[in-house]
Design a protein around this motif. Structure first.
Motif, mmCIF file in Angstrom:
data_model
loop_
_atom_site.group_PDB
_atom_site.id
_atom_site.type_symbol
_atom_site.label_atom_id
_atom_site.label_comp_id
_atom_site.label_asym_id
_atom_site.label_seq_id
_atom_site.Cartn_x
_atom_site.Cartn_y
_atom_site.Cartn_z
ATOM 1 N N ALA A 286 37.423 18.666 33.476
ATOM 2 C CA ALA A 286 36.918 18.836 32.119
ATOM 3 C C ALA A 286 36.151 17.609 31.650
ATOM 4 O O ALA A 286 35.137 17.727 30.950
ATOM 5 C CB ALA A 286 38.072 19.135 31.159
ATOM 6 N N VAL A 287 36.621 16.442 32.035
ATOM 7 C CA VAL A 287 35.972 15.204 31.588
ATOM 8 C C VAL A 287 34.674 14.960 32.355
ATOM 9 O O VAL A 287 33.637 14.626 31.773
ATOM 10 C CB VAL A 287 36.936 14.011 31.772
ATOM 11 N N LEU A 288 34.688 15.140 33.660
ATOM 12 C CA LEU A 288 33.498 14.884 34.480
ATOM 13 C C LEU A 288 32.499 16.031 34.437
ATOM 14 O O LEU A 288 31.299 15.824 34.646
ATOM 15 C CB LEU A 288 33.912 14.611 35.927
ATOM 16 N N ASP A 289 32.986 17.246 34.233
ATOM 17 C CA ASP A 289 32.140 18.428 34.080
ATOM 18 C C ASP A 289 31.168 18.565 35.248
ATOM 19 O O ASP A 289 31.599 18.736 36.385
ATOM 20 C CB ASP A 289 31.406 18.357 32.738
ATOM 21 N N ASP A 290 29.861 18.490 35.003
ATOM 22 C CA ASP A 290 28.881 18.723 36.063
ATOM 23 C C ASP A 290 28.921 17.679 37.170
ATOM 24 O O ASP A 290 28.290 17.862 38.211
ATOM 25 C CB ASP A 290 27.466 18.756 35.480
ATOM 26 N N LEU A 355 30.177 7.235 36.234
ATOM 27 C CA LEU A 355 28.859 7.877 36.305
ATOM 28 C C LEU A 355 27.743 6.842 36.275
ATOM 29 O O LEU A 355 26.727 6.982 36.961
ATOM 30 C CB LEU A 355 28.695 8.861 35.138
ATOM 31 N N TYR A 356 27.911 5.810 35.477
ATOM 32 C CA TYR A 356 26.909 4.745 35.411
ATOM 33 C C TYR A 356 26.780 4.062 36.774
ATOM 34 O O TYR A 356 25.664 3.800 37.240
ATOM 35 C CB TYR A 356 27.307 3.738 34.338
ATOM 36 N N GLU A 357 27.913 3.795 37.413
ATOM 37 C CA GLU A 357 27.888 3.169 38.735
ATOM 38 C C GLU A 357 27.229 4.056 39.777
ATOM 39 O O GLU A 357 26.613 3.557 40.725
ATOM 40 C CB GLU A 357 29.320 2.839 39.174
ATOM 41 N N HIS A 358 27.351 5.374 39.613
ATOM 42 C CA HIS A 358 26.781 6.307 40.579
ATOM 43 C C HIS A 358 25.343 6.695 40.235
ATOM 44 O O HIS A 358 24.772 7.595 40.867
ATOM 45 C CB HIS A 358 27.649 7.570 40.681
ATOM 46 N N GLY A 359 24.756 6.053 39.229
ATOM 47 C CA GLY A 359 23.356 6.298 38.900
ATOM 48 C C GLY A 359 23.090 7.612 38.199
ATOM 49 O O GLY A 359 21.991 8.177 38.330
ATOM 50 N N ALA A 360 24.043 8.110 37.447
ATOM 51 C CA ALA A 360 23.832 9.356 36.698
ATOM 52 C C ALA A 360 22.844 9.130 35.568
ATOM 53 O O ALA A 360 22.559 7.996 35.169
ATOM 54 C CB ALA A 360 25.166 9.861 36.148
ATOM 55 N N MET A 361 22.319 10.234 35.031
ATOM 56 C CA MET A 361 21.404 10.154 33.898
ATOM 57 C C MET A 361 22.101 9.480 32.717
ATOM 58 O O MET A 361 23.293 9.701 32.465
ATOM 59 C CB MET A 361 20.944 11.550 33.486
ATOM 60 N N ALA A 362 21.324 8.687 31.970
ATOM 61 C CA ALA A 362 21.904 7.959 30.837
ATOM 62 C C ALA A 362 22.510 8.905 29.806
ATOM 63 O O ALA A 362 23.529 8.593 29.188
ATOM 64 C CB ALA A 362 20.831 7.089 30.181
ATOM 65 N N ALA A 366 26.179 8.695 28.218
ATOM 66 C CA ALA A 366 26.343 8.569 26.762
ATOM 67 C C ALA A 366 27.255 9.649 26.196
ATOM 68 O O ALA A 366 28.009 9.395 25.252
ATOM 69 C CB ALA A 366 24.981 8.631 26.084
ATOM 70 N N ARG A 367 27.205 10.842 26.744
ATOM 71 C CA ARG A 367 28.073 11.909 26.241
ATOM 72 C C ARG A 367 29.541 11.543 26.415
ATOM 73 O O ARG A 367 30.375 11.829 25.544
ATOM 74 C CB ARG A 367 27.758 13.215 26.972
ATOM 75 N N ARG A 368 29.879 10.900 27.530
ATOM 76 C CA ARG A 368 31.275 10.471 27.719
ATOM 77 C C ARG A 368 31.627 9.324 26.786
ATOM 78 O O ARG A 368 32.734 9.244 26.260
ATOM 79 C CB ARG A 368 31.509 10.037 29.170
ATOM 80 N N LEU A 369 30.664 8.430 26.564
ATOM 81 C CA LEU A 369 30.928 7.323 25.642
ATOM 82 C C LEU A 369 31.158 7.834 24.225
ATOM 83 O O LEU A 369 32.006 7.310 23.490
ATOM 84 C CB LEU A 369 29.745 6.345 25.663
ATOM 85 N N LEU A 370 30.413 8.868 23.841
ATOM 86 C CA LEU A 370 30.606 9.441 22.507
ATOM 87 C C LEU A 370 31.981 10.085 22.390
ATOM 88 O O LEU A 370 32.636 9.987 21.350
ATOM 89 C CB LEU A 370 29.517 10.476 22.216
ATOM 90 N N ARG A 371 32.426 10.739 23.457
ATOM 91 C CA ARG A 371 33.767 11.321 23.447
ATOM 92 C C ARG A 371 34.836 10.236 23.354
ATOM 93 O O ARG A 371 35.834 10.376 22.655
ATOM 94 C CB ARG A 371 33.991 12.138 24.723
ATOM 95 N N ALA A 372 34.586 9.148 24.078
ATOM 96 C CA ALA A 372 35.546 8.044 24.067
ATOM 97 C C ALA A 372 35.488 7.261 22.765
ATOM 98 O O ALA A 372 36.459 6.607 22.388
ATOM 99 C CB ALA A 372 35.277 7.113 25.248
ATOM 100 N N ASP A 373 34.332 7.326 22.074
ATOM 101 C CA ASP A 373 34.122 6.599 20.822
ATOM 102 C C ASP A 373 34.346 5.108 21.008
ATOM 103 O O ASP A 373 34.961 4.434 20.185
ATOM 104 C CB ASP A 373 35.041 7.141 19.726
ATOM 105 N N GLN A 386 18.976 4.242 26.356
ATOM 106 C CA GLN A 386 18.206 5.105 27.253
ATOM 107 C C GLN A 386 18.495 6.579 26.980
ATOM 108 O O GLN A 386 17.599 7.429 27.006
ATOM 109 C CB GLN A 386 18.528 4.765 28.706
ATOM 110 N N ALA A 387 19.753 6.872 26.704
ATOM 111 C CA ALA A 387 20.138 8.265 26.450
ATOM 112 C C ALA A 387 19.477 8.800 25.195
ATOM 113 O O ALA A 387 19.138 9.990 25.124
ATOM 114 C CB ALA A 387 21.651 8.365 26.315
#
Length: 933
Positions: A286-290, A355-362, A366-373, A386-387
């Protein structure tokens, strides 16, 4: 029971029949997570009991798997049997197993006492089975204790000629290897039943069994249930329980599945039933999703890498997983709902880092950072910026704003904060420019200190332009234009277009500005610095005419992505096309851009395009559309967001309402307070022009003349005296006609025609010739009006064409050619109706009779005496009031308070014996030379 499960029940019943004939049987039921094994065993237990068999039931439990003989004891107490059998088993078994643990016998073998106890027990069972068949049912065999498994295997070896049926159920888990005795027991089964996910046909049967009457709509609903549940029987039944027939009253013949409380409980039941690690893996999904790759899930949780694929396979077989993702958003929502606040912050921030370490899209980070607040480190700040760019390109403005605000909150007050503020201002321009106000002051201070890059300064300068602070915006624009990075900042060229759209002239260095209007020449030197794309501006058109380079520049702007261009540049490009005669092309692009702005839900773009569309419609004489688009533009943005640019849609709306004869509506619009900065912009020129025409329409001729003269003075002062921008001379000439000043009228029109050049701007030339005709001798009038009509027909301005045709009709009537007069009048009426107006009074009819002119030049005696009695201060106030200036404008011009203006006007009205400013005598105009109105 639906057909798919009935065949499995039939297999068990057939096994019972064989057992009744004296051939002992073992049946094994396996299935994935929540596949309905327990339900099938329960149904069979009821059938077996009703057939007269004696039924023993037990269920393996994770919490009791270390309890020796726990399952056997459940069997003994599940149905009435002779108490002496239980006592005998208890006496031998408890003596042997007291203090014994599973580790005492690694091989899993039985001790002598246990063997004796089981012999006694099963001998008694076989004796009972002679009179009544015995059915032993053990659900969740994989949780059975080892001693009970040995006991069942012990029984299995003694079933051959008995009337006993043993039914076992166990999970079908990929990669699972249970204890050796369990595997041996399962291997020796006579019958095997494997339960899987439900097919669409099986789900359709369930829907029909639930009471759905229409087979066609039931099949549609079943397809939806299958997608939402993954075919998991427990989830399907939960969905059917959540509402009548499992559907809501939504659109479509079969409605939609409803995921309610029963569904949520079923999902949690699935994940908690087998292995606690299943819920952990589901949370990771659920957290990592795609991005839920097994290795990332293992690092997120953390968990052994080889364990995750096995658990994923369990979820996939159960229908909770599809192509490596949780099967539906509803399932993911249930899983996320199990996270506490602390767990949410921990998992989502860790997921963002992975995801940042694996070069995912910004944007994904950012979506995970927003969830984490939270912002775990500097890398997260970069990702958030960048996001914002990526999500804006995808029209996800809300996510962009939330990400930038999170970054601003967490980054403190250093250089990073300035970058986030600048980005927030850029985003605000797309949806609500006034929202940028709280970030302007810190950015302005940083720019003055040299701490802001050219790119980050661009939105600040744009804000200043819209708010009417031309001097500051120009200074800052030229400051960053001379910076080394200016050539790499694409937005600077469009900022110059924005400057010209608002102020009508190219942005030039402040030091190059002449000190007096008389020093300005018609051919100003080109501005240095980056030029707009193809110099696609109106001033280029008016100074140099249409060229291939200009047309290419316009097309270059219009063909770009909407999100990459500021609305002012798009507005300027459309107006260049429309003013240069490419009206159809302008309308086409206006439609394309409007549709794209609506798709992107970009209010600022929509507002600016509506304002430009209103202006184009007004120039075609389409009054109803002009009014509708102008109102739409005003509704898209709050007045504070429009700033000084509010004059653009407001002036068009005033012109349209006036032209349609809706004077009360126009008056209400003129009562609205506009920012003072409006009158330093092109929008202010258009506002004065519109107010002048309203005053002319309601017979406030002096006020109208004052508006037109003020408009002209400003245009000359700013060196933007282009009739195509605002044709103030022809409008002032109309006011002079009302005052009987034919010579001044002719002079004004001659000047306007000279400024237009020999063949440019058919619309403005046609209007000019119409007014000139009204001031010309009768024998010249018809030819001038006919030429004007041809030009206006060519420019497709139906309103001005209707007015010109009316004038021609009046000329024919004066010449006695009544037939031709009626014919032309009929055409004029048709054109007027097409414009949604009947207010097309000929200019000749507006000319004031000589006796009226004489009376205006020679006021009544009491007014003459009153004029003499006025003090100098009262005379100045009265003169400005006669020209239509508001009390506030009068106070500003004379450097007195509004209260003082009101006191002066009260005394003026009393001395001149009038009630209101519209009754002020025209004789006051003789004092106009003392004041510049």
């Amino acid at each position: 029971m639906f057909t798919g499960r009935k065949k499995h029940l039939d297999v068990l019943l057939s096994s019972l029949t064989q057992a009744q004939s004296g051939s002992g049987q073992v049946a094994l039921v396996t299935g994935c997570l929540a596949s309905g094994k327990s339900a099938l065993l329960q149904q069979f237990s009821e059938k077996a009991d009703s057939s007269g068999a004696i039924v023993f039931n037990a269920t393996g439990s994770r919490t009791e798997r270390d309890l020796p003989m726990g399952v056997v004891w459940q069997l003994l107490h599940s149905t009435p049997i002779p108490s002496k059998v239980i006592r005998r088993f208890s006496r031998f078994s408890r003596a042997e197993t007291a203090g014994r643990s599973e580790e005492d016998s690694p091989s899993g073998g039985l001790r002598r006492g246990e063997v004796l106890a089981l012999n006694s027990l099963f001998s008694s069972l076989l004796i009972l089975a002679r009179s009544r068949p015995a059915v032993i049912i053990v659900d969740d065999l994989h949780f059975a204790d080892n001693a009970s498994l040995q006991a069942l295997l012990f029984l299995r070896h003694r079933l051959r000629s008995s009337r006993v049926l043993v039914v076992l159920s166990s999970w079908d888990r990929p990669g699972y290897v249970g204890p050796a005795v369990q595997m041996e027991l399962m291997r020796q089964a006579h019958h095997r039943i494997r339960l899987g996910r439900l097919s669409t046909e099986e789900i359709t049967e369930l829907v029909l069994d639930a009471g759905h009457r229409d087979p066609s709509s039931a099949a549609d609903l079943a397809a939806g249930l299958g997608v939402l549940s993954g075919g998991n029987p427990l989830l399907v039944r939960a969905l059917l329980d959540d509402s009548p027939l499992g559907v809501d009253e939504g659109p479509g013949p079969a409605g939609r599945p409803v995921a309610g409380e029963a569904f949520q409980r079923a999902v949690l039941d699935c994940l908690h039933r087998w292995d606690p690690a299943l819920m952990e893996v589901a949370r990771g999904l659920a957290v990592l999703d795609d991005h839920a790759a097994p290795e990332l899930i293992a690092r997120l949780l953390p968990m052994q890498p080889d364990t995750v694929p096995q658990l994923l396979a369990v979820l996939e077989k159960a229908g909770l997983l599809h192509q490596g993702r949780l099967g539906s958003p509803e399932i993911a929502a249930v899983v996320r709902g199990t996270l506490s606040g602390e767990e949410t912050t921990r998992l989502y921030s860790r997921a963002a880092e992975l995801l940042y370490e694996h070069g995912a899209m910004a944007r994904d980070v950012a979506r995970r950072l927003l969830r984490a607040d939270t912002v775990p480190g500097p890398w997260a700040l970069r990702a958030l910026r960048q996001a914002a760019e990526q999500t804006l390109a995808e029209n996800d403005v809300d996510s962009a704003v939330r990400g930038l605000e999170l970054g601003l909150r967490e980054c403190g007050q250093g250089p990073e904060a300035l970058k986030f503020r600048a980005a927030l201002v850029r985003v605000a321009w797309r949806v609500n420019p006034s929202a940028a106000a709280r970030h302007i002051s810190p950015l302005y201070d940083a720019l003055n200190l040299g701490q802001l890059s050219a790119r980050d300064a661009a939105p600040l300068i744009r804000h200043l332009l819209w708010q009417g602070d031309r001097a500051t915006a120009t200074r800052l624009l030229w400051s960053i234009t001379s910076s080394p990075e200016a050539g790499r900042t694409a937005g600077l060229a469009e900022l110059r277009i924005a400057h010209e759209w608002i102020y009508g002239a190219p942005c030039e260095p402040p030091a190059a500005e002449p000190t007096a209007p008389s020093d300005r020449s018609r051919a100003r030197r080109p501005a240095a610095g980056p030029q707009p794309r193809g110099s696609a501006t109106l001033s280029t058109l008016w100074r140099q005419g249409m060229s291939e380079a200009l047309l290419n520049g316009v097309e270059h702007i219009l063909q770009g992505r909407l999100g990459d261009t500021i609305p002012e540049a798009g507005a300027m490009a459309l107006l260049v096309l429309h003013h240069s005669g490419h009206r159809k092309r302008a309308e086409y692009w206006h439609g394309v851009l409007s549709a794209e702005a609506a798709r992107l839900d970009a209010p600022t773009w929509q507002a600016v395009l509506a304002s430009v569309g209103a202006d184009m419609a007004m120039r075609r004489g389409d009054l109803a559309r002009a009014a509708a688009l102008a109102r739409d533009a005003l509704s898209r943005l709050h007045a504070q967001s429009w700033g000084a640019a509010i004059g653009f849609p407001l002036s068009t709306l005033i012109l349209a309402e006036t032209a349609m004869g809706r004077y009360e509506e126009a008056s209400k619009l003129l009562d609205l307070v506009v920012p003072e900065a409006v009158f330093d912009t092109v929008a202010g020129l258009q506002y004065l022009y519109a107010r002048g025409h309203y005053n002319l329409a309601v017979d406030r001729v002096l006020a109208a003349a004052g508006d037109f003269e003020r408009c002209g003075a400003l245009m000359r002062e700013w060196d933007v005296d282009f009739p195509a921008l605002v044709p103030w001379r022809s409008s002032l000439a109309q006011a002079n006609l009302r005052l009987g000043r034919s010579r001044e009228t002719a002079e004004l029109i001659a000047q306007q025609l000279d400024l237009l050049g020999p063949s440019e701007y058919a619309r403005t030339r046609g209007v000019s010739l119409r007014v000139l005709a009204a001031a010309s001798p009768l024998k010249e009038r018809c030819a001038l009006l006919q030429e004007a009509a041809l030009l206006l027909e060519q420019s497709e301005d139906r309103l001005e064409l209707a007015r010109t045709l009316n004038d021609i009709s009046q000329v024919y009537q004066t010449l006695g050619d009544l037939g031709r007069a009626r014919l032309v009048a009929r055409r004029a009426t048709q054109e007027a109706k097409a414009c949604n107006t009947d207010v097309v009074t000929p200019l000749q009819a507006l000319r004031v009779p000589k006796h009226v002119i004489r009376s205006q030049s020679e006021p009544p005696a009491h007014q003459t005496d009153g004029l003499v009695a006025l003090s100098e201060a009262e005379r100045k106030v009265a003169t400005l009031a006669a020209y239509g200036h508001t009390n506030r404008e009068i106070g500003r011009k004379l450097y007195i308070t509004v209260s003082t203006v009101e006191q002066h006007l009260t005394r003026v009205y009393r001395k001149l014996n009038v009630r209101q400013r519209t009754d002020l005598p025209s004789e006051l105009t003789r004092y106009a030379s003392d004041i510049r109105p």
